[in-house]
Design an enzyme around this catalytic site. Structure first.
Site, short mmCIF file in Angstrom:
data_model
loop_
_atom_site.label_atom_id
_atom_site.label_comp_id
_atom_site.label_asym_id
_atom_site.label_seq_id
_atom_site.Cartn_x
_atom_site.Cartn_y
_atom_site.Cartn_z
N CYS A 213 -4.57 6.24 -4.68
CA CYS A 213 -3.97 4.90 -4.57
C CYS A 213 -2.51 5.03 -4.98
CB CYS A 213 -4.71 3.91 -5.47
SG CYS A 213 -4.03 2.24 -5.40
N HIS B 149 -2.19 -4.71 -10.44
CA HIS B 149 -2.90 -3.56 -11.01
C HIS B 149 -3.19 -3.79 -12.48
CE1 HIS B 149 -2.55 -0.70 -7.64
NE2 HIS B 149 -1.50 -1.45 -7.33
N GLY C 195 -1.34 2.28 -7.20
CA GLY C 195 -2.05 2.47 -8.47
C GLY C 195 -1.40 3.55 -9.32
N GLU D 17 -10.18 0.26 -6.04
CA GLU D 17 -9.22 -0.62 -5.36
C GLU D 17 -9.81 -1.99 -5.03
OE1 GLU D 17 -6.75 0.55 -2.21
OE2 GLU D 17 -6.65 2.65 -2.81
N ASN E 148 1.55 -5.69 -5.31
CA ASN E 148 0.11 -5.98 -5.45
C ASN E 148 -0.28 -5.78 -6.92
OD1 ASN E 148 0.38 -3.18 -5.48
ND2 ASN E 148 -1.46 -2.81 -4.29
N CYS F 19 0.88 -1.17 0.00
CA CYS F 19 0.00 0.00 0.00
C CYS F 19 0.91 1.22 0.00
CB CYS F 19 -0.92 -0.01 1.23
SG CYS F 19 -1.94 1.49 1.37
N1 LIG Z 1 -6.33 -2.20 -2.41
C1 LIG Z 1 -4.92 -2.55 -2.59
C2 LIG Z 1 -4.13 -2.27 -1.28
C3 LIG Z 1 -4.05 -0.78 -0.96
C4 LIG Z 1 -3.37 0.00 -2.05
C5 LIG Z 1 -3.56 1.52 -2.02
N2 LIG Z 1 -4.36 2.06 -0.95
C6 LIG Z 1 -2.22 2.24 -2.15
O1 LIG Z 1 -2.08 3.38 -1.67
O2 LIG Z 1 -1.31 1.64 -2.78
C7 LIG Z 1 -4.81 -4.05 -2.94
O3 LIG Z 1 -5.76 -4.79 -2.63
O4 LIG Z 1 -3.78 -4.43 -3.52
#
Ligand SMILES: N[C@H](CCC[C@H](N)C(=O)O)C(=O)O
Length: 277
Positions: A219, A161, A222, A210, A159, A75
């Site tokens: 994000c 994307h 993101g 998200e 994570n 995150c």
């Molecule tokens: N929802 C994202 C985690 C939080 C990412 C976001 N809040 C950031 O600032 O990178 C996931 O499930 O991979």
């Protein structure tokens, strides 16, 4: 028991931050979901947990849970708040903080002006890294969603994307396509869905639906993924300013094999205590 926490945000992407270095608690999925609820609980997009490191070379373990209780790999906005929190709580006096996450190591640099720069590691595009079901790695993948034939970029920042280019983020069908992309069967562990408008080679506007939390005001991962996909597709050039509904991030990615760096704010809102049933 009473659990002490701090409410924080990074450009309106908001967090409950809990120190489990000096406190002891185990938070179950349904407790996280309840605490995340904006009426029956505290309300947040993600829960951030500070733990002692497993690797002695690291300063902390950084764990992230979405509002639906799912634990995730990274995150970005949370990483900046994590750095601010551990210094404010005097858990460290360092300006350069090394943390381990489920998605890999991060280096957090607290700048003199209070902004935080995060070394987010090298973006990965191979479909297996997300995971994403595709026969090969390529800058653009075709994806049929809700009867539409889309072209997306995919990237892992630890994570997963998916990034869709749109002409105008204000009018992008985020509410319809966001959940459809997030839960698309070709993403076995679901995916974060970014909607990217290219303003210029050094500037984009972005909205993100998200995984596990819905559309947020910002994000961090993101923003990193959108810039990485945009540079790889020849649409963007390093560095890139990313305008999100909650504010602006600066992203640098000087070379394909170089780590990507994100700089932005981290704000404390209030400290609280909550009774855990
Ligand atoms: N929802 C994202 C985690 C939080 C990412 C976001 N809040 C950031 O600032 O990178 C996931 O499930 O991979």
């Amino acid at each position: 028991m009473l659990l002490h926490f701090t409410k924080m945000h990074g450009l309106g992407n908001d967090f409950m931050v809990v120190d489990l270095v000096t406190q002891r608690a185990r938070l179950r999925d349904e407790q996280i979901r309840r605490l995340a609820d904006r009426r029956f609980g505290i309300g947040f997009d993600q829960l951030l947990v500070v733990e002692p490191p497993r690797d002695p070379d690291m300063d902390f373990r950084y764990r992230i849970f979405n509002a639906d209780g799912s634990e995730v790999e990274n995150c970005g906005n949370g990483a900046r708040c994590f750095a601010r929190f551990v210094r404010d709580q005097r858990l460290t006096h360092k300006h350069e903080i090394h943390v381990e996450t489920a998605g890999g190591p991060l280096t957090l640099l607290v700048e003199d002006d209070g902004q935080v720069t995060v070394d987010m590691g090298v973006p990965r595009f191979d479909p297996a890294a997300l995971p994403f079901e595709a026969d090969e790695d390529r800058p653009r993948h075709r994806l049929e969603v809700d009867g539409e034939h889309l072209e997306i970029g995919v990237a892992s920042m630890g994570n997963p994307h998916a990034v869709l280019r749109v002409d105008d983020v204000e009018h992008a069908p985020v509410a319809r396509l966001g959940p459809a992309i997030e839960g698309h069967p070709r993403f076995p562990r679901r995916v974060n869905a970014g909607f990217m408008q290219v303003v210029s080679p050094h500037e984009i506007r972005l909205r993100v639906y998200e995984r596990g939390s819905g559309e947020t005001l910002a994000c961090g991962t993101g923003a990193c993924a959108a810039v990485a996909c945009g540079i790889r597709q020849g649409l963007l050039e390093n560095p890139v300013t990313v305008h999100l509904p909650g504010g602006t991030l600066q992203i640098e990615w000087p070379a394909p094999d170089a780590p990507l760096r994100m700089t932005g704010p981290a704000e404390r809102v209030f400290d609280g205590r909550v009774a855990l049933s």
